[in-house]
Structures are given as C-alpha cells and as structure tokens.
Design a protein around this motif. Sequence first.
Motif, PDB file in Angstrom:
ATOM      1  N   GLU A 214      49.662  58.248  34.827  1.00 57.82           N
ATOM      2  CA  GLU A 214      50.746  59.125  35.288  1.00 57.82           C
ATOM      3  C   GLU A 214      52.082  58.716  34.683  1.00 57.82           C
ATOM      4  O   GLU A 214      52.875  59.562  34.263  1.00 57.82           O
ATOM      5  N   HIS A 215      52.346  57.411  34.626  1.00 53.81           N
ATOM      6  CA  HIS A 215      53.616  56.937  34.058  1.00 53.81           C
ATOM      7  C   HIS A 215      53.694  57.214  32.555  1.00 53.81           C
ATOM      8  O   HIS A 215      54.742  57.632  32.046  1.00 53.81           O
ATOM      9  N   LEU A 216      52.607  56.968  31.849  1.00 48.87           N
ATOM     10  CA  LEU A 216      52.602  57.203  30.405  1.00 48.87           C
ATOM     11  C   LEU A 216      52.724  58.692  30.091  1.00 48.87           C
ATOM     12  O   LEU A 216      53.381  59.084  29.124  1.00 48.87           O
ATOM     13  N   ALA A 217      52.091  59.520  30.918  1.00 52.31           N
ATOM     14  CA  ALA A 217      52.150  60.969  30.698  1.00 52.31           C
ATOM     15  C   ALA A 217      53.571  61.497  30.840  1.00 52.31           C
ATOM     16  O   ALA A 217      53.924  62.517  30.237  1.00 52.31           O
ATOM     17  N   GLU A 218      54.409  60.805  31.616  1.00 53.76           N
ATOM     18  CA  GLU A 218      55.793  61.232  31.823  1.00 53.76           C
ATOM     19  C   GLU A 218      56.757  60.585  30.840  1.00 53.76           C
ATOM     20  O   GLU A 218      57.957  60.870  30.863  1.00 53.76           O
ATOM     21  N   SER A 219      56.242  59.701  29.969  1.00 53.13           N
ATOM     22  CA  SER A 219      57.123  59.007  29.026  1.00 53.13           C
ATOM     23  C   SER A 219      57.513  59.941  27.883  1.00 53.13           C
ATOM     24  O   SER A 219      56.990  61.053  27.753  1.00 53.13           O
TER      25      SER A 219
ATOM     26  N   PRO B 112      55.415  38.387  29.396  1.00 53.93           N
ATOM     27  CA  PRO B 112      55.384  38.895  30.778  1.00 53.93           C
ATOM     28  C   PRO B 112      55.497  40.414  30.802  1.00 53.93           C
ATOM     29  O   PRO B 112      56.091  41.024  29.913  1.00 53.93           O
ATOM     30  N   SER B 113      54.928  41.001  31.838  1.00 55.95           N
ATOM     31  CA  SER B 113      55.056  42.456  31.995  1.00 55.95           C
ATOM     32  C   SER B 113      56.496  42.806  32.347  1.00 55.95           C
ATOM     33  O   SER B 113      57.216  42.005  32.951  1.00 55.95           O
TER      34      SER B 113
ATOM     35  N   ASP C 278      55.830  51.086  36.506  1.00 53.81           N
ATOM     36  CA  ASP C 278      56.893  52.096  36.528  1.00 53.81           C
ATOM     37  C   ASP C 278      57.575  52.151  35.164  1.00 53.81           C
ATOM     38  O   ASP C 278      57.841  51.126  34.533  1.00 53.81           O
ATOM     39  N   ARG C 279      57.853  53.373  34.717  1.00 55.39           N
ATOM     40  CA  ARG C 279      58.535  53.633  33.448  1.00 55.39           C
ATOM     41  C   ARG C 279      57.794  53.028  32.251  1.00 55.39           C
ATOM     42  O   ARG C 279      58.407  52.669  31.243  1.00 55.39           O
ATOM     43  N   ALA C 280      56.485  52.897  32.372  1.00 61.28           N
ATOM     44  CA  ALA C 280      55.689  52.360  31.260  1.00 61.28           C
ATOM     45  C   ALA C 280      55.754  53.299  30.061  1.00 61.28           C
ATOM     46  O   ALA C 280      55.836  54.521  30.209  1.00 61.28           O
TER      47      ALA C 280
END
Length: 401
Positions: free
Chosen positions: A93-98, A177-178, A184-186
Amino acid sequence: MSSFAWLSYSESERRKALDVISLFRERDTRDELGIGVIRDAFADLLFPGTSTIQTRARYFLFVPWVYQRLEKKRVRSAEIAERARREELALIEHLAESDDPDGTIGIEARQTLKRLPSNVYWQGLERWGLRVYPGSQDQYHRSLDGFYARLGRALHDDDGEVVDDHARRNWHGGLPPSPDGFPDRASFRLTRAEAEYLRDRLFATASRTLLTFLVGEAKPCDPVQFPWTHPQQDAFGPTIREQLFHARCFSEVLHGAALLYNLMLARLRKAKDLISDYEEGVEGWVKDVREAHARLGKWDRDRFWDIVLPAAPGAVQIPTRRFVDEWLALAIDGDLQGIDSNRKAAHLIKARERTLKRGQARLENPRALELWGGAAGALQLDYRWRTLQTIVADIQHGLGA
C-alpha cells in the motif's frame, strides 16, 4: 486434481520451481524445449542472486527490515509467518502511493497475493551476503524461538547489542537501519548509504561478475536489449567477456529452435496470421545466423560445456546436452536453406517435446495444442537482463544521490 509436491529439500531447487510457476504467466518466456538449466547457469554466473521475477533493488533491504522489526518484538515462531505477511502486504500500500510505484510486487493482487517479496528475494539475500541464516524461509521461521533463547543467554553491551558470537545473527551486521517509521512513506529510492552498502556486499560476495561490474564500475546508460550490446562491454574483463560470448552464441542459435517450434504449432492450428509471423521470424533468424557466421565459426562448443556444466552441477541431463549439440550442429554446421521445412529439424523439435511432455506434447496432442496461446518460449534468451537493468539502475541512482 492437479497438485505440486516438493521432491527435494533444496531451497535453491524450490525457489527455481516457484520462479518457473510464476513465469507461466509470461508465455513468451516459458522453457518449452528444456534448456532452462543452461540459461540459468549463465544467468547465475553473470548476475548471481537474481531472478526474473525480482523487480527493484530496495527489496533487498525491505525484507530484512521487516524481519528485523519482528525479531526485535520477539514474535514467536508460530506467529512469524502471518505477522510478516501482514507487514509485507502493508508495504504494498505504501509503495503503491509513492511517486515511483513501478515494480511493486503484488500491486494488482494486494491482499490476495500468494508469493510475497520475502520469498522472491530469499535466495538472493543469502547470495549477496545480507542473510546470514543459512536455511529456507520456513526453517528460519521455525528457528526463531531458539534464536530468542540464545539471545537471552548472550552477553550484551550498554546499548543492548550482543558482544559475543554466542547468539548467531540472522542478518548481516552492517545492514543499514530502516528509515524512521518504516514502512510509512516507503519508496524504491535508495539513499547513498544504502546503495553503497549493496555495492559493497556485491564486491564481497560476487566480485568477478558482470553484475558487480555494472553496479560498481559501469557508467549509467540507456537500456539496451542484451548484455552483449552494453556500450562498455570492452571493459568487462576477460572472464566476463568469455562467459558473455558463449551466452550470446547459445542465445542466438537456440532462438531458432524456439521460433521453429512455434511455427510448427501455428501450422498445425492452421493459424494464418501466426504462420506468417513465425515464418518471418525464422527467416530473420536465418539471416542473423548467416551474418554471425564468422563469430559462430570461432565458437568452441567444448569450452561452452566446460563453462556450463560446473555452473549447473548435475542439472544438465544427457538428453538435454544431446538435443543442444544436435541443434547447434544443424544450425551452425548445416545448410539453413529451407530450415522451416527441414524434416530433420522438425523431427528434432518434435522428439524433444515428446521427451519433456510425453502425452501433453502439443505437437502430438490436439487438446494440448488447443491450449497453446500463440507464443510459447518464443523470446530470445537474455539471461534476466530486462530485470537486471532496473536493479542496477536503482543502485546507480542511489550512488549518485
């Protein structure tokens, strides 16, 4: 009811089988003539740790970050698979919104996704040295309860980090590190530090490969169709150039067998448009082989097998080698005039399909022929090149960030 059963405990073989199943959706890339073991041998030599169904470089970090978060929470073995699945589905979902969603695994399937990115990248994570745990993904899940117990017995410093090797790591100690708040916001955009880390891992684990050269030394360039048409090929180094020479010759010559196979199917189906297309394709292939006559005449086929067989130990069976040798002799040493109606060539293709598919051979089974979609393994082999260019570009862009 049809079903699949794993007859081997090899994670590598299991991953390859899953990749093949995934490729059934791409009819032009199927291994209809059983030469996939040779294709994969060269692909693994040139681009280790990759597969045709990988998409973007940052997944090599997304997967460890997901599991590290869950390990930090001490998620139990019985729950880890489901918890990781939820994390990976949320990542979609986060990647789809990037701003750059291309390559998001599962962007169409979303919650119904069957094969998660962690499974797609599992073998590559080990090959690149990011995953230290040596077993399969299922074995890793089952091992976590014991891993947490060992962590509890290990010595820690003031920051809570393990200070001895009593508790084995599952992931490379230098893993970046992540980002704060991940996932979020990936996005697929690598930071410079992340790109440098992936580059350094490749130098450490696959130093003399084309993949590492492209990531660490090559200049960014526009996409090209095949690795042997890369503008910096003269700088690849002697070992890579030799591997690529043999891979190119094999790709070009075996393409004719794939085209002829599809032409034979089209004629059986009496599909006029497809017949015309494949006759044109075979004619173009003959022209290309004739133009490459000088180069193919220098091809040392014994040396070809000296490279392939150690790269795929035990995988190339005698019937496969015999088929390849006979096709190479026919295509390089013989007369290609009228190859589309050559009875010896047609018999070779027909016998090969019968060996592989038995009663389901399309050239002999009318019902199987009905299920042919018009293109079966018709694309020329590129050894994962289309996928690789995107992954390399991701890392190069990160290095220039």
